[in-house]
Design an enzyme around this catalytic site. Structure first.
Site, PDB file in Angstrom:
ATOM      1  N   ASP A   1      12.308 -11.123  -5.460  1.00  0.00           N
ATOM      2  CA  ASP A   1      12.373 -11.232  -4.008  1.00  0.00           C
ATOM      3  C   ASP A   1      13.678 -10.576  -3.538  1.00  0.00           C
ATOM      4  OD1 ASP A   1      11.145 -13.380  -1.753  1.00  0.00           O
ATOM      5  OD2 ASP A   1      13.214 -12.732  -1.425  1.00  0.00           O
TER       6      ASP A   1
ATOM      7  N   VAL B   1      -4.431  -1.908  12.251  1.00  0.00           N
ATOM      8  CA  VAL B   1      -5.694  -1.827  12.976  1.00  0.00           C
ATOM      9  C   VAL B   1      -6.742  -0.976  12.248  1.00  0.00           C
ATOM     10  CG1 VAL B   1      -4.970   0.121  14.457  1.00  0.00           C
ATOM     11  CG2 VAL B   1      -6.701  -1.476  15.275  1.00  0.00           C
TER      12      VAL B   1
ATOM     13  N   TYR C   1      10.267  -8.007  14.992  1.00  0.00           N
ATOM     14  CA  TYR C   1      10.057  -7.038  13.898  1.00  0.00           C
ATOM     15  C   TYR C   1      10.779  -5.719  14.193  1.00  0.00           C
ATOM     16  CZ  TYR C   1       7.554  -3.405  11.280  1.00  0.00           C
ATOM     17  OH  TYR C   1       7.242  -2.320  10.505  1.00  0.00           O
TER      18      TYR C   1
ATOM     19  N   PHE D   1       0.823  -1.206   0.000  1.00  0.00           N
ATOM     20  CA  PHE D   1       0.000   0.000   0.000  1.00  0.00           C
ATOM     21  C   PHE D   1       0.859   1.259   0.000  1.00  0.00           C
ATOM     22  CE2 PHE D   1      -0.285   1.516   4.427  1.00  0.00           C
ATOM     23  CZ  PHE D   1      -0.914   2.745   4.299  1.00  0.00           C
TER      24      PHE D   1
ATOM     25  N   THR E   1       3.141  -9.991   0.677  1.00  0.00           N
ATOM     26  CA  THR E   1       2.093  -9.196   1.324  1.00  0.00           C
ATOM     27  C   THR E   1       1.513  -8.151   0.365  1.00  0.00           C
ATOM     28  OG1 THR E   1       3.702  -7.649   2.256  1.00  0.00           O
ATOM     29  CG2 THR E   1       3.038  -9.468   3.667  1.00  0.00           C
ATOM     30  N   GLY E   2       2.277  -7.762  -0.652  1.00  0.00           N
ATOM     31  CA  GLY E   2       1.773  -6.819  -1.658  1.00  0.00           C
ATOM     32  C   GLY E   2       0.700  -7.477  -2.531  1.00  0.00           C
TER      33      GLY E   2
ATOM     34  N   SER F   1       8.665   3.096  13.866  1.00  0.00           N
ATOM     35  CA  SER F   1       8.563   3.674  15.205  1.00  0.00           C
ATOM     36  C   SER F   1       8.679   2.608  16.290  1.00  0.00           C
ATOM     37  CB  SER F   1       7.212   4.363  15.358  1.00  0.00           C
ATOM     38  OG  SER F   1       6.171   3.411  15.232  1.00  0.00           O
TER      39      SER F   1
ATOM     40  N   GLN G   1      10.630  -0.165   0.534  1.00  0.00           N
ATOM     41  CA  GLN G   1       9.413  -0.398   1.329  1.00  0.00           C
ATOM     42  C   GLN G   1       9.156  -1.880   1.590  1.00  0.00           C
ATOM     43  OE1 GLN G   1       7.973   2.639   2.136  1.00  0.00           O
ATOM     44  NE2 GLN G   1       9.760   3.321   0.965  1.00  0.00           N
TER      45      GLN G   1
ATOM     46  N   SER H   1       4.925  -6.694  10.332  1.00  0.00           N
ATOM     47  CA  SER H   1       3.962  -7.075  11.368  1.00  0.00           C
ATOM     48  C   SER H   1       4.670  -7.467  12.651  1.00  0.00           C
ATOM     49  CB  SER H   1       3.115  -8.249  10.869  1.00  0.00           C
ATOM     50  OG  SER H   1       2.428  -8.830  11.949  1.00  0.00           O
TER      51      SER H   1
HETATM   52  C1  UD2 Z   1       3.879  -1.238  14.425  1.00  0.00           C
HETATM   53  C2  UD2 Z   1       4.597   0.122  14.353  1.00  0.00           C
HETATM   54  C3  UD2 Z   1       4.252   0.795  13.024  1.00  0.00           C
HETATM   55  C4  UD2 Z   1       4.571  -0.115  11.839  1.00  0.00           C
HETATM   56  C5  UD2 Z   1       3.765  -1.401  12.043  1.00  0.00           C
HETATM   57  C6  UD2 Z   1       3.981  -2.410  10.934  1.00  0.00           C
HETATM   58  C7  UD2 Z   1       4.573   0.842  16.707  1.00  0.00           C
HETATM   59  C8  UD2 Z   1       4.066   1.867  17.650  1.00  0.00           C
HETATM   60  N1  UD2 Z   1       4.159   0.982  15.429  1.00  0.00           N
HETATM   61  O1  UD2 Z   1       2.500  -0.958  14.436  1.00  0.00           O
HETATM   62  O2  UD2 Z   1       4.973   2.010  12.893  1.00  0.00           O
HETATM   63  O3  UD2 Z   1       5.955  -0.370  11.751  1.00  0.00           O
HETATM   64  O4  UD2 Z   1       4.163  -2.021  13.289  1.00  0.00           O
HETATM   65  O5  UD2 Z   1       3.050  -3.444  11.092  1.00  0.00           O
HETATM   66  O6  UD2 Z   1       5.333  -0.051  17.046  1.00  0.00           O
HETATM   67  N2  UD2 Z   1      -5.140  -3.897  17.412  1.00  0.00           N
HETATM   68  C9  UD2 Z   1      -6.433  -4.130  17.867  1.00  0.00           C
HETATM   69  N3  UD2 Z   1      -7.295  -4.835  17.073  1.00  0.00           N
HETATM   70  C10 UD2 Z   1      -6.936  -5.309  15.853  1.00  0.00           C
HETATM   71  C11 UD2 Z   1      -5.620  -5.066  15.380  1.00  0.00           C
HETATM   72  C12 UD2 Z   1      -4.743  -4.354  16.193  1.00  0.00           C
HETATM   73  O7  UD2 Z   1      -6.789  -3.719  18.969  1.00  0.00           O
HETATM   74  O8  UD2 Z   1      -7.773  -5.930  15.189  1.00  0.00           O
HETATM   75  C13 UD2 Z   1      -4.237  -3.104  18.259  1.00  0.00           C
HETATM   76  C14 UD2 Z   1      -2.856  -3.721  18.446  1.00  0.00           C
HETATM   77  O9  UD2 Z   1      -2.844  -4.655  19.502  1.00  0.00           O
HETATM   78  C15 UD2 Z   1      -2.038  -2.470  18.746  1.00  0.00           C
HETATM   79  C16 UD2 Z   1      -2.719  -1.378  17.916  1.00  0.00           C
HETATM   80  O10 UD2 Z   1      -4.013  -1.876  17.598  1.00  0.00           O
HETATM   81  O11 UD2 Z   1      -2.126  -2.118  20.110  1.00  0.00           O
HETATM   82  C17 UD2 Z   1      -1.996  -1.066  16.626  1.00  0.00           C
HETATM   83  O12 UD2 Z   1      -1.698  -2.311  15.978  1.00  0.00           O
HETATM   84  P1  UD2 Z   1      -1.191  -2.386  14.476  1.00  0.00           P
HETATM   85  O13 UD2 Z   1      -0.915  -3.825  14.166  1.00  0.00           O
HETATM   86  O14 UD2 Z   1      -2.071  -1.624  13.587  1.00  0.00           O
HETATM   87  O15 UD2 Z   1       0.168  -1.560  14.498  1.00  0.00           O
HETATM   88  P2  UD2 Z   1       1.458  -1.546  15.509  1.00  0.00           P
HETATM   89  O16 UD2 Z   1       1.232  -0.484  16.516  1.00  0.00           O
HETATM   90  O17 UD2 Z   1       1.843  -2.910  15.904  1.00  0.00           O
END
Ligand code: UD2
Length: 312
Positions: free
Chosen positions: A55, A187, A143, A12, A36-37, A120, A75, A80
């Site tokens: 790859d 999320v 990750y 994306f 994943t793309g 981040s 990118q 995840s």
């Molecule tokens: C991390 C990185 C982000 C990027 C990403 C790649 C941080 C702060 N951010 O994102 O920059 O690199 O990894 O994937 O480390 N959640 C729910 N319900 C759902 C899905 C997720 O509650 O159905 C929660 C999850 O547990 C987390 C938040 O939403 O607390 C964000 O999750 P995410 O997977 O969207 O992104 P995050 O923060 O792991």
């Protein structure tokens, strides 16, 4: 007109970069292994770009892809936190070994600059907010470690081989074309598509975790600025790419209710392993060195993203 190579162009962020570069009259080459793309992210632009299915693990393909390139926008990744907790070897192969392969190829092809999608997550769960680039990183998930290791490789390639590199620490990028279908999806893509179907989204934990959610156009702009900023300010550097504001998941759910016309409540499930609680960026370094300014704020980004998914 310059030639840009986008790794992970089917993703994306990669496909959004390609669209913007084409609209600015630049030349675009890209590769993806479609782990994943998605091919459909490239449908209307496939004839306008030099696309190769490849790859990051294939060094010969990386050498071929880098030939004649001015700028690399790296990118491609397995992006995840939870997937890396389940499969740290796979995360390392794609996110670290793959980056080193691409850096070697970029160095050998004498590309002008490599801009990297860092994360981040490198900051970890340290209590101080906002996160600023001078803080000591404290990654939690495999990750986050992999993304941070790659940042260090970028800096090393600048120091050892004078390959100009810039690492952009993305803070939860979201927007149109983000894949909502995988259990590892971001999320917002999940919440928006689930709520538009009138189904109940699941919040992992108490929903009080917060993120500096950043709309895709801001990340695209940061990449293009990072290519053109003077080397004295950008090369060998790490920058936060974010908005400088944060929102909890509970607040985000409330913002999405009227946008998606969802009237129910969320479900709450167990907290996710490897997660961090709060994330918020200080963006002053990117503002000063790159001229970066977030163009689209969180609420406007949510509106545009909901509209895009609704139109599908
Ligand atoms: C991390 C990185 C982000 C990027 C990403 C790649 C941080 C702060 N951010 O994102 O920059 O690199 O990894 O994937 O480390 N959640 C729910 N319900 C759902 C899905 C997720 O509650 O159905 C929660 C999850 O547990 C987390 C938040 O939403 O607390 C964000 O999750 P995410 O997977 O969207 O992104 P995050 O923060 O792991």
């Amino acid at each position: 007109m310059a030639l840009y190579l986008i790794s992970g162009i089917g993703g994306f962020i990669g496909s959004s970069l390609a669209r913007e570069l084409l609209s600015r009259g630049e030349q675009v080459r890209g590769f993806d292994n479609f782990s994943t793309g998605k091919r459909e992210n490239l449908t209307e632009i496939l004839d306008l770009i030099d696309f190769r299915e490849a790859d990051l693990g294939d060094l010969a393909a990386m050498h071929a892809a880098c030939g004649g390139v001015d700028f690399v926008l790296h990118q491609a990744a397995i992006p995840s936190v939870p997937k890396s907790v389940l499969d740290p070897l796979g995360s390392n192969r794609a996110n670290v070994d793959g980056t080193v392969n691409l850096l070697v190829a970029a160095r050998d092809a004498k590309v002008k600059r490599v801009v990297y999608a860092a994360s981040s997550s490198a900051y970890g769960d340290t209590p101080t907010l906002p996160k600023i680039e001078t803080m000591k990183p404290d990654p939690i998930s495999p990750y986050a470690v992999a993304k941070l290791a790659s940042e260090h490789y970028l800096i090393s390639f600048y120091r050892c081989y004078q390959l100009e590199t810039v690492a952009l620490r993305y803070f939860n990028i979201f927007g149109p074309r983000q894949d909502p279908t995988s259990p590892y999806s971001g999320v917002l893509a999940k919440f928006i598509t689930v709520m538009l179907r009138g189904e109940q989204p699941t919040i992992f934990g108490d929903g009080e975790q917060s993120r500096d959610f950043t709309y895709i156009d801001n990340a695209v702009e940061a990449n293009l600025l990072a290519c053109k900023a003077p080397a004295s300010k950008a090369a060998g550097q790490v920058f936060n790419v974010a908005t400088g504001h944060r929102c909890t998941l509970n607040e985000t759910f409330k913002l999405l209710q009227p946008l998606t016309s969802y009237t129910g409540q969320p479900k709450y499930g167990p907290e996710r392993g490897g997660d961090i609680k709060h994330s918020l960026a200080d963006i002053s370094k990117a503002e000063a060195a790159l001229g970066y300014k977030p163009k689209v704020d969180f609420q406007e980004g949510l509106r545009r993203t909901v509209e895009w998914y609704r139109s599908r």
